[in-house]
Structures are given as C-alpha cells and as structure tokens.
Motif scaffolding. Structure first.
Motif, mmCIF file in Angstrom:
data_model
loop_
_atom_site.group_PDB
_atom_site.id
_atom_site.type_symbol
_atom_site.label_atom_id
_atom_site.label_comp_id
_atom_site.label_asym_id
_atom_site.label_seq_id
_atom_site.Cartn_x
_atom_site.Cartn_y
_atom_site.Cartn_z
ATOM 1 N N PRO A 247 2.596 7.291 13.507
ATOM 2 C CA PRO A 247 2.461 6.172 14.442
ATOM 3 C C PRO A 247 1.531 5.096 13.890
ATOM 4 C CG PRO A 247 2.145 8.274 15.560
ATOM 5 C CD PRO A 247 2.152 8.565 14.104
ATOM 6 N N VAL A 248 1.848 3.842 14.223
ATOM 7 C CA VAL A 248 1.005 2.707 13.855
ATOM 8 C C VAL A 248 0.795 1.839 15.087
ATOM 9 C CG1 VAL A 248 1.597 2.625 11.405
ATOM 10 C CG2 VAL A 248 3.064 1.455 13.049
ATOM 11 N N THR A 249 -0.280 1.080 15.069
ATOM 12 C CA THR A 249 -0.573 0.194 16.193
ATOM 13 C C THR A 249 0.255 -1.080 16.062
ATOM 14 O OG1 THR A 249 -2.367 -1.010 15.091
ATOM 15 C CG2 THR A 249 -2.952 1.053 16.201
ATOM 16 N N TRP A 250 0.443 -1.766 17.181
ATOM 17 C CA TRP A 250 1.153 -3.037 17.121
ATOM 18 C C TRP A 250 0.345 -4.083 16.362
ATOM 19 C CZ3 TRP A 250 5.990 -3.451 17.200
ATOM 20 C CH2 TRP A 250 6.781 -2.595 17.974
ATOM 21 N N GLN A 251 -0.961 -3.967 16.378
ATOM 22 C CA GLN A 251 -1.764 -4.890 15.573
ATOM 23 C C GLN A 251 -1.471 -4.686 14.091
ATOM 24 O OE1 GLN A 251 -5.985 -4.867 16.386
ATOM 25 N NE2 GLN A 251 -6.460 -6.112 14.593
ATOM 26 N N GLU A 252 -1.322 -3.428 13.667
ATOM 27 C CA GLU A 252 -0.974 -3.169 12.270
ATOM 28 C C GLU A 252 0.401 -3.737 11.929
ATOM 29 O OE1 GLU A 252 -3.065 0.935 10.897
ATOM 30 O OE2 GLU A 252 -1.772 1.121 12.660
ATOM 31 N N VAL A 253 1.332 -3.631 12.866
ATOM 32 C CA VAL A 253 2.671 -4.190 12.637
ATOM 33 C C VAL A 253 2.581 -5.709 12.518
ATOM 34 C CG1 VAL A 253 4.986 -4.466 13.607
ATOM 35 C CG2 VAL A 253 3.813 -2.260 13.789
ATOM 36 N N GLU A 254 1.821 -6.333 13.405
ATOM 37 C CA GLU A 254 1.691 -7.787 13.395
ATOM 38 C C GLU A 254 1.019 -8.295 12.125
ATOM 39 O OE1 GLU A 254 -0.533 -8.350 16.939
ATOM 40 O OE2 GLU A 254 1.194 -8.099 18.279
ATOM 41 N N GLU A 255 0.077 -7.519 11.589
ATOM 42 C CA GLU A 255 -0.702 -7.960 10.433
ATOM 43 C C GLU A 255 -0.147 -7.456 9.105
ATOM 44 O OE1 GLU A 255 -4.647 -6.631 11.304
ATOM 45 O OE2 GLU A 255 -4.969 -8.126 12.902
ATOM 46 N N CYS A 256 1.003 -6.807 9.126
ATOM 47 C CA CYS A 256 1.553 -6.231 7.901
ATOM 48 C C CYS A 256 2.006 -7.342 6.955
ATOM 49 C CB CYS A 256 2.727 -5.304 8.233
ATOM 50 S SG CYS A 256 3.444 -4.516 6.776
ATOM 51 N N ARG A 257 1.389 -7.400 5.789
ATOM 52 C CA ARG A 257 1.750 -8.386 4.774
ATOM 53 C C ARG A 257 2.125 -7.719 3.455
ATOM 54 N NH1 ARG A 257 1.614 -10.457 8.888
ATOM 55 N NH2 ARG A 257 0.500 -12.308 9.608
ATOM 56 N N SER A 258 1.932 -6.401 3.378
ATOM 57 C CA SER A 258 2.218 -5.671 2.146
ATOM 58 C C SER A 258 2.815 -4.313 2.494
ATOM 59 C CB SER A 258 0.938 -5.467 1.332
ATOM 60 O OG SER A 258 1.124 -4.494 0.316
ATOM 61 N N PRO A 259 3.830 -3.844 1.758
ATOM 62 C CA PRO A 259 4.413 -2.520 2.035
ATOM 63 C C PRO A 259 3.395 -1.388 1.985
ATOM 64 C CG PRO A 259 5.843 -3.769 0.575
ATOM 65 C CD PRO A 259 4.580 -4.567 0.706
ATOM 66 N N ASP A 260 2.354 -1.550 1.197
ATOM 67 C CA ASP A 260 1.346 -0.492 1.090
ATOM 68 C C ASP A 260 0.645 -0.239 2.421
ATOM 69 O OD1 ASP A 260 1.933 -0.203 -1.574
ATOM 70 O OD2 ASP A 260 0.261 -1.440 -2.279
ATOM 71 N N ARG A 261 0.615 -1.248 3.289
ATOM 72 C CA ARG A 261 -0.074 -1.083 4.572
ATOM 73 C C ARG A 261 0.621 -0.050 5.451
ATOM 74 N NH1 ARG A 261 -3.260 -5.366 6.330
ATOM 75 N NH2 ARG A 261 -3.685 -4.014 8.119
ATOM 76 N N MET A 262 1.890 0.182 5.210
ATOM 77 C CA MET A 262 2.644 1.118 6.031
ATOM 78 C C MET A 262 2.940 2.428 5.294
ATOM 79 S SD MET A 262 3.149 -0.077 9.069
ATOM 80 C CE MET A 262 2.489 -1.604 9.754
ATOM 81 N N ALA A 263 2.293 2.646 4.166
ATOM 82 C CA ALA A 263 2.469 3.892 3.422
ATOM 83 C C ALA A 263 1.334 4.835 3.803
ATOM 84 C CB ALA A 263 2.479 3.623 1.916
ATOM 85 N N LEU A 264 1.559 5.670 4.798
ATOM 86 C CA LEU A 264 0.540 6.591 5.303
ATOM 87 C C LEU A 264 0.813 7.991 4.772
ATOM 88 C CD1 LEU A 264 0.282 5.265 8.955
ATOM 89 C CD2 LEU A 264 -1.275 4.827 7.047
ATOM 90 N N ARG A 265 -0.218 8.590 4.185
ATOM 91 C CA ARG A 265 -0.098 9.896 3.547
ATOM 92 C C ARG A 265 -0.848 10.946 4.355
ATOM 93 N NH1 ARG A 265 -0.481 5.643 0.381
ATOM 94 N NH2 ARG A 265 0.989 5.406 -1.371
ATOM 95 N N ALA A 266 -0.582 12.209 4.048
ATOM 96 C CA ALA A 266 -1.177 13.304 4.828
ATOM 97 C C ALA A 266 -2.690 13.171 4.987
ATOM 98 C CB ALA A 266 -0.797 14.648 4.199
ATOM 99 N N PRO A 267 -3.451 12.872 3.922
ATOM 100 C CA PRO A 267 -4.904 12.758 4.112
ATOM 101 C C PRO A 267 -5.332 11.613 5.022
ATOM 102 C CG PRO A 267 -4.358 13.077 1.779
ATOM 103 C CD PRO A 267 -3.077 12.770 2.490
ATOM 104 N N ASP A 268 -4.448 10.623 5.237
ATOM 105 C CA ASP A 268 -4.789 9.495 6.104
ATOM 106 C C ASP A 268 -4.737 9.850 7.586
ATOM 107 O OD1 ASP A 268 -4.903 7.784 3.835
ATOM 108 O OD2 ASP A 268 -2.731 7.438 3.957
ATOM 109 N N ILE A 269 -3.985 10.889 7.933
ATOM 110 C CA ILE A 269 -3.666 11.110 9.345
ATOM 111 C C ILE A 269 -4.838 11.633 10.169
ATOM 112 C CG2 ILE A 269 -2.049 12.174 10.953
ATOM 113 C CD1 ILE A 269 -0.914 10.015 8.969
ATOM 114 N N PRO A 270 -5.589 12.659 9.727
ATOM 115 C CA PRO A 270 -6.710 13.122 10.564
ATOM 116 C C PRO A 270 -7.702 12.023 10.931
ATOM 117 C CG PRO A 270 -6.190 14.772 8.905
ATOM 118 C CD PRO A 270 -5.386 13.556 8.566
ATOM 119 N N PRO A 271 -8.128 11.152 9.991
ATOM 120 C CA PRO A 271 -9.027 10.064 10.412
ATOM 121 C C PRO A 271 -8.390 9.107 11.419
ATOM 122 C CG PRO A 271 -9.064 10.323 8.013
ATOM 123 C CD PRO A 271 -7.942 11.164 8.529
#
Length: 300
Positions: A247-271
């Motif tokens: 899941p991502v926030t709508w603010q993240e969707v609105e501010e997405c300017r690079s594909p890397d911003r939406m590449a979420l990996r397993a270590p990113d999820i707990p934080p």
C-alpha cells in the motif's frame, strides 16, 4: 536434515533456509519466512475467507515459475480448504486463515493471489480492482496520473479508492463495494476504464491488445471477473529483488516523479507499517464499502 519449527502449536518443516531466492540482493528463503512472520498481522486479514492461488517460484524467479490453484499435494490436514465453484466444475482451494497456515504457504515460496470475493458468499464481489500496467516507455509515474483520475471518478460515485504498488512495474487501485455480483462489478470497472481512455486518449488504454500498449497505461478491469485473481496486499513478487505489492499513500501517488519511488522491497515494509499502519484497513470494514450506481446493479 530439514529443521522443524513450532508455530502456534503446529509443527512445520522448513526447508532450504539458506537458498538465495532473490539473486540481485542475496535475499534468502529464511528472510522470506521472516518477512511473512513480521507482516502477518496486516497480511492475514486480507487473505482470510479468500481462496488463495499460489504463483510458486521455489528456485527463485529465474527458475521454474508456475501457478497452483488446487490444494497442493502434502498440504497438512490442519490447513483450511474449501470447495470453490468454477465453470468447469468445483475445485478445492486453500484458505490461509492463521499464522501456521501462512508460514506453511510461505515455505512453498509463492506469491499470494486472491479473488475479489469471499468464500462465505462467492456470488457477491466485495472489491473492485484496477490493475494499471504501463507499456514502455510509460512507467509507474504515468500509472499514478491515471490512478488519480480514477480515484476522483470513483469518488463521484461515492466509492473510496486505495492504492498499492503491483510489486512489478505498475499500480493497483482497490475499493470496497457491496451488493453486486462479480459480473456487475466487472461491467462497472470496464465502464470506468473506457471513460479514462476517452478522457486521456494519449495515455490510457482499456483493451488488452499488446500492439496498442507501448507508451500507454493499460487499465486492466478484467481482474474483477469471478474466476480471476490479483496479487494480495503485502505479498512478495517473483522478481530479481524482493519487491512487495505494498500500500502507498495518496500523497506518495501525487508526488511520484520517479519509478524508484514506487519500488518497495521487503525491508521497507516494517518501517512503513510503524509509520502508517495498514493503509488498506478500510477495505476490511463493511461500513466503508460503497455501492455501484444503479445502472450497474439492475438485473437483466
């Protein structure tokens, strides 16, 4: 010798824990199991009462990859299964209802895919989903633009949408609905996909034809069909890296300017869970579900 662990009173053999499943990062099977144990609290509610299909990749994404819909051979008798209606005749599928079942399934090394209905009422869809798939050179940045349009369009019908990464190159949009069949929800989703194409003809495509897709975002509405499945929230994907459909926030969707911003990996999820909790939790609340417009819920 295969180690045995105990999970909530169930004995589980866990195999090949040191095997590297994600070669780009060296992410091992033990880390896969640890990831699923860590996110079980938010993942399990999205799996409960939903027959699960497994996209298995036991030797990593570069090895054999195959779908398993029926109950796999050797499934423990304590894992819940259910008879599922299909056009070709009923089949028996797995329900991942608790932590032991989740860890057993994770040991198979699989993506989790679910239908848009629950086994308690397979005739009624409780979600509408859009899979936004970019055709290169389009990227997830363009998917975010389409997602914002669809969010606003759904809101006009009183339906609140939520976004998650596909765990691949695109984006998923989900919303809770009630009182409609899968066929009715599919019809509604197709209508919105066609509207999106008319509103953004240079960017959006509602047809699956691959020759038309370069440079456009394919709004796949077909996953609302009763027989279809979509990658579940928080599932790992069979990619070179341990990418997650997260899941991502709508603010993240609105501010997405690079594909890397939406590449979420397993270590990113707990934080992220610490910061946001489960951003898709409203999908689990029946009081949050919207109702399709009358023209999509009337009988023939």
């Amino acid at each position: 010798m295969t180690p045995i662990t105990e999970v909530e009173g169930r004995r589980l053999p866990l195999s090949n824990l040191e095997k590297v499943l994600y070669p780009a990062t060296g992410f091992t099977k033990a880390e896969v199991l640890h990831y699923y144990a860590t996110v079980a609290g938010v993942l399990l509610p999205h799996l409960r009462e939903r027959p699960v299909s497994f996209l298995r990749y036991p030797d990593g994404p570069d090895g054999q990859v195959f779908f398993t819909k029926n109950v796999p051979p050797g499934t423990p008798d304590w894992v819940t299964t259910a008879e599922v209606p299909r056009s070709e005749g009923p089949a028996r599928m797995v329900l991942v209802e608790d932590l032991p079942s989740l860890m057993w399934a994770a040991n198979l090394v699989a993506e989790f895919h679910t239908h848009q209905w629950r086994i308690t009422d397979p005739g009624q869809a409780d979600r509408v989903v859009f899979d936004l798939d970019p055709g290169p050179p389009a990227t997830v940045v363009h998917c975010c633009e389409v997602a914002l349009w669809l969010r606003e369009r759904l809101a006009r019908d009183g339906i609140e949408a939520y976004a998650k990464t596909s765990g691949s190159k695109g984006l998923h949009l989900l919303a809770a609905v009630r009182g409609s069949s899968s066929e009715q929800v599919s019809d509604y989703a197709k209508t919105l996909a066609v509207e999106a194409e008319k509103a953004m003809p240079r960017l959006v495509l509602h047809q699956m034809k691959r020759s038309l897709r370069p440079g456009k975002v394919f709004v796949d509405w077909s996953q609302n069909a009763a027989r279809k499945t979509t990658a579940a929230p928080y599932t790992l994907r069979a990619r070179a890296e341990p990418l997650v459909s997260a899941p991502v926030t709508w603010q993240e969707v609105e501010e997405c300017r690079s594909p890397d911003r939406m590449a979420l990996r397993a270590p990113d999820i707990p934080p992220r869970l610490q910061d946001f909790g489960d951003l898709l939790a409203p999908l689990l609340d029946p009081d949050e579900a919207g109702t399709l417009p009358e023209r999509h819920t009337e009988g023939p």
